[in-house]
Design a protein around this motif. Structure first.
Motif, mmCIF file in Angstrom:
data_model
loop_
_atom_site.group_PDB
_atom_site.id
_atom_site.type_symbol
_atom_site.label_atom_id
_atom_site.label_comp_id
_atom_site.label_asym_id
_atom_site.label_seq_id
_atom_site.Cartn_x
_atom_site.Cartn_y
_atom_site.Cartn_z
ATOM 1 N N LYS A 183 -0.805 9.111 47.763
ATOM 2 C CA LYS A 183 -0.716 9.279 49.216
ATOM 3 C C LYS A 183 0.645 8.826 49.727
ATOM 4 C CE LYS A 183 -3.398 8.201 53.389
ATOM 5 N NZ LYS A 183 -4.555 7.452 53.927
ATOM 6 N N LEU A 184 1.116 7.668 49.260
ATOM 7 C CA LEU A 184 2.421 7.158 49.676
ATOM 8 C C LEU A 184 3.538 8.070 49.193
ATOM 9 C CD1 LEU A 184 4.165 4.938 50.932
ATOM 10 C CD2 LEU A 184 4.009 3.683 48.762
ATOM 11 N N LEU A 195 -2.816 18.318 52.627
ATOM 12 C CA LEU A 195 -2.709 18.663 51.204
ATOM 13 C C LEU A 195 -2.917 17.474 50.281
ATOM 14 C CD1 LEU A 195 0.365 21.101 51.191
ATOM 15 C CD2 LEU A 195 -2.064 21.661 51.183
ATOM 16 N N ILE A 196 -3.042 16.284 50.856
ATOM 17 C CA ILE A 196 -3.097 15.082 50.019
ATOM 18 C C ILE A 196 -4.280 15.113 49.071
ATOM 19 C CG2 ILE A 196 -3.461 12.577 50.056
ATOM 20 C CD1 ILE A 196 -1.672 12.454 52.527
ATOM 21 N N TYR A 197 -5.483 15.394 49.589
ATOM 22 C CA TYR A 197 -6.666 15.416 48.726
ATOM 23 C C TYR A 197 -6.531 16.462 47.631
ATOM 24 C CZ TYR A 197 -9.747 12.189 51.223
ATOM 25 O OH TYR A 197 -10.313 11.073 51.760
ATOM 26 N N LYS A 198 -6.021 17.629 48.020
ATOM 27 C CA LYS A 198 -5.924 18.709 47.042
ATOM 28 C C LYS A 198 -4.957 18.345 45.921
ATOM 29 C CE LYS A 198 -5.478 23.694 46.681
ATOM 30 N NZ LYS A 198 -5.402 24.961 47.416
ATOM 31 N N LEU A 199 -3.806 17.797 46.297
ATOM 32 C CA LEU A 199 -2.826 17.418 45.283
ATOM 33 C C LEU A 199 -3.327 16.265 44.428
ATOM 34 C CD1 LEU A 199 0.412 17.782 47.423
ATOM 35 C CD2 LEU A 199 -0.146 19.083 45.354
ATOM 36 N N TRP A 200 -4.052 15.339 45.042
ATOM 37 C CA TRP A 200 -4.624 14.237 44.264
ATOM 38 C C TRP A 200 -5.665 14.767 43.285
ATOM 39 C CZ3 TRP A 200 -4.967 9.847 41.931
ATOM 40 C CH2 TRP A 200 -6.194 9.305 41.596
ATOM 41 N N VAL A 401 -14.610 13.615 52.828
ATOM 42 C CA VAL A 401 -13.817 13.785 51.622
ATOM 43 C C VAL A 401 -14.121 15.155 51.037
ATOM 44 C CG1 VAL A 401 -13.662 11.334 51.085
ATOM 45 C CG2 VAL A 401 -15.587 12.652 50.206
ATOM 46 N N GLU A 402 -13.210 15.628 50.215
ATOM 47 C CA GLU A 402 -13.358 16.958 49.655
ATOM 48 C C GLU A 402 -13.385 16.891 48.135
ATOM 49 O OE1 GLU A 402 -9.994 18.888 51.411
ATOM 50 O OE2 GLU A 402 -11.151 19.611 53.131
ATOM 51 N N TYR A 403 -14.337 17.611 47.567
ATOM 52 C CA TYR A 403 -14.416 17.749 46.123
ATOM 53 C C TYR A 403 -13.860 19.120 45.751
ATOM 54 C CZ TYR A 403 -17.353 13.613 45.955
ATOM 55 O OH TYR A 403 -17.815 12.329 46.060
ATOM 56 N N TYR A 404 -12.977 19.146 44.753
ATOM 57 C CA TYR A 404 -12.325 20.388 44.375
ATOM 58 C C TYR A 404 -12.776 20.846 42.997
ATOM 59 C CZ TYR A 404 -8.975 20.183 48.212
ATOM 60 O OH TYR A 404 -8.397 20.171 49.450
ATOM 61 N N HIS A 405 -13.043 22.132 42.895
ATOM 62 C CA HIS A 405 -13.180 22.743 41.579
ATOM 63 C C HIS A 405 -11.800 23.277 41.233
ATOM 64 C CE1 HIS A 405 -14.292 25.728 38.483
ATOM 65 N NE2 HIS A 405 -15.203 24.819 38.187
ATOM 66 N N GLU A 510 -13.121 7.539 49.628
ATOM 67 C CA GLU A 510 -11.977 8.371 49.275
ATOM 68 C C GLU A 510 -11.803 8.511 47.770
ATOM 69 O OE1 GLU A 510 -8.780 6.479 51.444
ATOM 70 O OE2 GLU A 510 -8.922 7.982 53.024
ATOM 71 N N GLU A 511 -12.367 7.585 47.004
ATOM 72 C CA GLU A 511 -12.320 7.685 45.543
ATOM 73 C C GLU A 511 -13.445 8.616 45.095
ATOM 74 O OE1 GLU A 511 -10.251 6.749 43.395
ATOM 75 O OE2 GLU A 511 -9.134 5.025 44.101
ATOM 76 N N THR A 512 -13.170 9.912 45.082
ATOM 77 C CA THR A 512 -14.221 10.902 44.794
ATOM 78 C C THR A 512 -14.818 10.721 43.402
ATOM 79 O OG1 THR A 512 -12.501 12.454 44.089
ATOM 80 C CG2 THR A 512 -13.277 12.613 46.363
ATOM 81 N N SER A 513 -14.029 10.242 42.452
ATOM 82 C CA SER A 513 -14.545 10.083 41.091
ATOM 83 C C SER A 513 -15.629 9.018 41.027
ATOM 84 C CB SER A 513 -13.407 9.733 40.122
ATOM 85 O OG SER A 513 -12.793 8.516 40.485
#
Length: 667
Positions: A183-184, A195-200, A401-405, A510-513
C-alpha cells in the motif's frame, strides 16, 4: 549497484554508489534490524550473514541500503557480483583477497572501528566461487570482517555441516512485501487507491512484479487487465525459468506443478500421463521457489500464479486438459479407499479443480505467504477468547474487501457494515457459549503467535439442541424441527448429528488470506457424515453456501440482525452415503461446462426415465421432479426404482455417480 572500482571481471570494491533509488526503499524493518544487530550490537561470534529469498524480492537493493548505512557510519562495504565472475578466476582470487586485506587493515583500531562488510551477491549463479570463498577468502581475511552471502537459496550443507561455521553464521530470508508495504509503495508511486487490492492480490507483495506493473500504469488509471500485461508475465517467468532454462522435461513438470497446490512424483506422473524420471524430479524440488510441506512439495504461491497465467495464455487447451485430469485424479483418490489423513486434502483439491472461481478466490487464497496455526479452545486459553471479543467490541467498523480470482480477473466484494458488526457483538454471549464446551472455539494464530481470527462451530447433539433452540440466529431453524428430526439430531454423548456454523471472524479484514484460511478450515466438516447448518445475512457468504450446494431452508429466515436484515438459514446433508452423490453433483453443478446429455445407448431407459435421470443429476428431489414434469410423486418413485434397477445400483447416490461417470467419459 556500486560503480566505483569495477574491473573487467565484474568485481566491485566501493563504499559509495548511486543512492537515488533508496527514496523508494520501504519496509524491511525486521531484516534491517537483524543485520544491524550483528554489525552494531553486542560482540558475538557471528561473522557470516546469509541473506536469501525468491528471485525478484529485492536482495540486491537491500544490500544497497546496507551499503548506504555503512557509508554514513564511516564503515566499509565491498560488493562482489558472483554472476559476473569469469570461470577462470585465478587473477580475481589473488587480487580480491589482497585488495580486501589491504583496505580492511589500514588504520584498523578494533576498539573504535566501524564494521567492514564484504557482500557476495548472486551466489547461486556461480558454482565455482563457493569453494574458493571457503578455502581462501574466509580463511585469509581479517577476523573483524563480516561476510554477507546472498542468493535465492540458503547456503548449502557444506556450510551448515561444520559446527564451527554454524556458530559463526546467521540466516535471514528476504521475503515479499506485506500488504501495508504494498500500500505504501503504490501510494509513493501515485497509483490510484482503487487498484491497491488488485495489485496486492495479484503480486502478493513481490517487489519486481510491483515495479514492472507500476511502470506501466498512469497515475489516474483506475483499472487494468492483468492478461494484457503479458510482457510483464513473460519477464517474470523468464526470471524464474532462468534456474532451469533449456530443459523441456523440467518445464513440462513445472507446467503441471503450477496447476496443483501440492505435487509429488505420483500425481505429476498421473496427471501428465507419463513417468517422471527421478533425476528430473530431484532437480525440480531443488529449485529455489519449490518448498516442501506436509502434503508434498509446492510452488511459491506467486510463482505458481505467474506460471499458471503463462501456461493458460500460451496453450489454453493443454492447460484445460491438465486441469480436468487433476480433477479426475483427485476424484479417483477420494473414491478409492484413501488414507484418512489425506482424505481432507483430496476433497479440498477436488473442489478446487472442478473450477468455481468464487470458491477458488475465497477459500484458496490461504495458500499464501503466511503460516497459520489453528488452536482449539480449552480452559487454559479461554481468556484469549474473552480478550478477542473485548477487542472486537472496542473496534466496530464497516469494511469492504475484494477477493480476486487471478487467472480470470474476477473479483468478489465482501461487505460488512458497522451496524452488522455491532449487532453481532450484542448477539454473541461468550459465557453462555462456554457452557457448550471450550472446544467450540477455534483460535487462528499467525507465525508470531498473535490471535488473528476466531470461529465458533457448535456440534449438534442432545446436549446442545436446547441451547440452539434458544440462541439468536440458530433458534429460527431448531424451533421448527418436528419430532422425527429432533430424534435424529438428539444423539447421545460425544456423538454429533452435525454442526451449526455460528461465526467466522478475523481481526484484520484487509488480510484476505486470513479469512480464506478460516473458510478453508471448514472443509473437513464435509467429512463429518452429518448435517451442516448456517444462517447469515451477509451476501457473499450466502452465495458461497449456494455454490457449495447448501439448500435454503423454508420457514427459517429470521430478523435477529435487525428488522430490515433478513437472514436465511442454509443446510447441507452429507450423512451416510450422501457424500459421494454430493461431490459428483457439486462437480457437475460448478463446472457447468458441458450440456448434460446422457448417452442414449448406455442405458435402456425410456424417454421419460431419461428426463427423470437428468433432473436427478441436477439435484432435484422427487417432489420437485413431479411438479416439473406435471406427474404425481408416486409416478416419480416408480421411475426412480426402474432407474436403479436398469443402472444396476442400490441407491440414488450410486445412480448419480454412475450417470455422471458416463457423462464425463463421453466428454
Amino acid at each position: 549497484m556500486m560503480n566505483k572500482g569495477e574491473n573487467q571481471h565484474g568485481l566491485f570494491l566501493a563504499n559509495n554508489g548511486n543512492y537515488d533509488d533508496l527514496h523508494f526503499f520501504i519496509g524491511r524493518n525486521k531484516e534491517l534490524q537483524f543485520v544491524n544487530s550483528i554489525l552494531y550490537g553486542d560482540p558475538s561470534p557471528t561473522r557470516i550473514i546469509n541473506l536469501y529469498g525468491l528471485a525478484g524480492t529485492g536482495k540486491t537493493f537491500f544490500l544497497q541500503k546496507i551499503n548506504y548505512t555503512l557509508t554514513n557510519q564511516k564503515g566499509k562495504f565491498f560488493y562482489v557480483d558472483c554472476k559476473r565472475f569469469a570461470e577462470d578466476s585465478t587473477f580475481i582470487h589473488s587480487s580480491l583477497v589482497e585488495k580486501i586485506i589491504e583496505n580492511t587493515q589500514q588504520n584498523f583500531d578494533a576498539e573504535y572501528a566501524q564494521p567492514v562488510v564484504i557482500a557476495f551477491d548472486h551466489m547461486d549463479d556461480n558454482s565455482h566461487i563457493e569453494a574458493w570463498i571457503r578455502e581462501r577468502v574466509f580463511i585469509e581475511i581479517p577476523d573483524h570482517v563480516y561476510l554477507i552471502f546472498v542468493g535465492r537459496k540458503p547456503l548449502r550443507r557444506i556450510w551448515t555441516a561444520s559446527p564451527s561455521l554454524q556458530k559463526k553464521m546467521k540466516r535471514q530470508e528476504i521475503k515479499k512485501f506485506t500488504y501495508y508495504d504494498v500500500k505504501l509503495y503504490l501510494e509513493q508511486h501515485g497509483i490510484h487507491h482503487s487498484l491497491i487490492y488488485k495489485l496486492w492480490n495479484f503480486t502478493k507483495g513481490h517487489p519486481l512484479a510491483l515495479s514492472l506493473l507500476c511502470s506501466k500504469l498512469d497515475h489516474q488509471q483506475q483499472s487494468f487487465d492483468i492478461k494484457e500485461q503479458f510482457d510483464v508475465i513473460q519477464e517474470l517467468v523468464d526470471t524464474f525459468f532462468s534456474e532451469y532454462v533449456h530443459d523441456d522435461q523440467i518445464r513440462k513438470c513445472m507446467e503441471i506443478a503450477s496447476v496443483l497446490h501440492y505435487f509429488n512424483e505420483e500425481n505429476v506422473a498421473n496427471i501428465g500421463e507419463r513417468e517422471i524420471p527421478s533425476p528430473i524430479f530431484d532437480r525440480v524440488i531443488s529449485l529455489s521457489f519449490v518448498k516442501q510441506g506436509k502434503n508434498g512439495w509446492y510452488l511459491d504461491e506467486f510463482v505458481r500464479t505467474i506460471m499458471n497465467l503463462y501456461a493458460r495464455e500460451r496453450n489454453p487447451k493443454r492447460y484445460e486438459d491438465i486441469s480436468k485430469r487433476a480433477a479426475s485424479y483427485y476424484r479417483h483418490k477420494i473414491f478409492s479407499d484413501p488414507h484418512p489423513n489425506y482424505l481432507e486434502l483430496y476433497i479440498s483439491e477436488y473442489i478446487y479443480h472442478i473450477g468455481d472461481n468464487m470458491i477458488a478466490a475465497s477459500f484458496f487464497d490461504q495458500y499464501s505467504l503466511k503460516s497459520y496455526e489453528m488452536e482449539t479452545g480449552h480452559s487454559r486459553n479461554f481468556h484469549k477468547v474473552e480478550r478477542y471479543f473485548e477487542t472486537r467490541k472496542q473496534h466496530v467498523s464497516e469494511y469492504e474487501v475484494e477477493y480476486y480470482h487471478k487467472q480470470d480477473e474476477e473479483k468478489y466484494a465482501f461487505q460488512v457494515s458497522a451496524v452488522h458488526n455491532k449487532k453481532e457483538n450484542e448477539l454473541i454471549d461468550v459465557k453462555a457459549l462456554k457452557a457448550l464446551g471450550y472446544d467450540i472455539f477455534k483460535l487462528l494464530k499467525d507465525d508470531s503467535g498473535e490471535i488473528i481470527g476466531l470461529s465458533i462451530i457448535i456440534p449438534i447433539n442432545k446436549e446442545t439442541i436446547p441451547y440452539l433452540k434458544e440462541m439468536p440466529v440458530s433458534r429460527s431453524y431448531f424451533t421448527r424441527l418436528n419430532e422425527e428430526e429432533l430424534v435424529d439430531y438428539s444423539v447421545e454423548g460425544k456423538n454429533k448429528a452435525g454442526w451449526f456454523i455460528r461465526m467466522i471472524d478475523v481481526k484484520n479484514p484487509e488480510e484476505t488470506s486470513t479469512r480464506s484460511y478460516m473458510l478453508f478450515s471448514l472443509l473437513p466438516l464435509l467429512l463429518s457424515g452429518g448435517v451442516i447448518i448456517c444462517s447469515t445475512p451477509l451476501k457473499m457468504y450466502q452465495e458461497l453456501l449456494k455454490r457449495f450446494g447448501f439448500e435454503r431452508v423454508k420457514g427459517s429466515t429470521h430478523f435477529d440482525y435487525g428488522p430490515n436484515t433478513p437472514s436465511p438459514t442454509y443446510l447441507l446433508d452429507v450423512r451416510g452415503p450422501r457424500l459421494v452423490g454430493y461431490l459428483d453433483h457439486l462437480a457437475y453443478k460448478l463446472q457447468n461446462k458441458m450440456r448434460l446429455e446422457l448417452p442414449k445407448k448406455a442405458f435402456p431407459f425410456s424417454p421419460r426415465e431419461f428426463e427423470v435421470a437428468e433432473l436427478i443429476m441436477e439435484g432435484y428431489k422427487n417432489a420437485e421432479i413431479a411438479e416439473k414434469l406435471s406427474v404425481s410423486q408416486i409416478t416419480i418413485k416408480k421411475h426412480v426404482s426402474s432407474l436403479l434397477k436398469k443402472a444396476e445400483v442400490k441407491n440414488r447416490a450410486q445412480l448419480v455417480r454412475r450417470l455422471l461417470d458416463f457423462v464425463k467419459n463421453k466428454n
